[in-house]
Design an enzyme around this catalytic site. Structure first.
Site: not given
Length: 220
Positions: A89, A151, A180
């Protein structure tokens, strides 16, 4: 659908202790979360403890500001994977996005995707700091760079996921990328709202509470 498999069980506090890491690892094993998401310093240990399980190890790159150089993000990614990370991430260069230096933003993401060598890359765009146009552009650049997810948030910038942002991101990337939602997803209602809005992964430190809520509401 096993909803636990939509959750990255997350502990990213700067003062995380080994005891706390052990707790989330054991919870992830018990509840069968998709992953544990930990800072890079904990990746090797988490990987060792989760060996032989279905729980993945996720870590964060350029976190939480996104303001390290591309070379550093690339090295950090390679190092994390060498230590056992299976998902990455990363935080975008937020200032470059706001300046309109879109090539830099895309190149930054591409470098991490390349360093990840086929591992899943989720791009944190930090929605709370962006205008609607910037959110859309960040999603488009993430797609162009070959990322797998966009995300919402680090959880460190004063705001987290909103239903509106998740919908906007999903509308932008369609079925080509996944979304996400992270930051402030604390209970079953939040979880359901984010999934309904289009998220297919939830980053949360409240994974156990969410699943306990799911289990207690199985009648409907």
């Amino acid at each position: 659908m096993n909803k636990a498999k939509l959750i990255d069980h997350t502990l990213l506090k700067p003062d995380s202790t080994k005891e706390q890491i052990d707790t989330i690892i054991n919870e992830a094993k018990a509840y069968q979360f998709k992953s544990v998401c930990v800072n890079p310093t904990h990746v090797q240990y988490a990987s060792e403890q989760l060996k032989g399980t279905d729980v993945l190890v996720c870590t964060v790159i350029g976190f939480p500001l996104g303001a390290t150089t591309t070379a550093v993000k690339s090295y950090e990614t390679k190092d994390a994977i060498n230590n056992g990370a299976q998902e990455i991430d990363m935080v975008i260069n937020i200032g470059a996005l706001k300046d309109g230096r879109f090539d830099e933003v895309q190149n930054d993401i591409e470098a991490v995707v390349q360093a990840a060598n086929g591992k899943t890359v989720k791009v944190i765009i930090e929605t709370v700091l962006l205008t609607e146009k910037e959110k859309i552009k960040a999603c488009q650049l993430s797609e162009a760079a070959g990322a797998h997810f966009v995300k919402t948030s680090t959880g460190f910038a004063g705001g987290g996921a909103t239903v509106e942002d998740v919908k906007l991101m999903k509308d932008t990337v369609g079925d080509r990328l996944e979304v996400k939602a992270s930051g402030g997803v604390r209970n079953l209602e939040d979880f359901n709202n984010m999934i309904e809005a289009g998220a297919t992964r939830i980053g949360a430190s409240a994974g156990v509470q969410i699943i306990q809520g799911l289990e207690s509401n199985t009648d409907y």
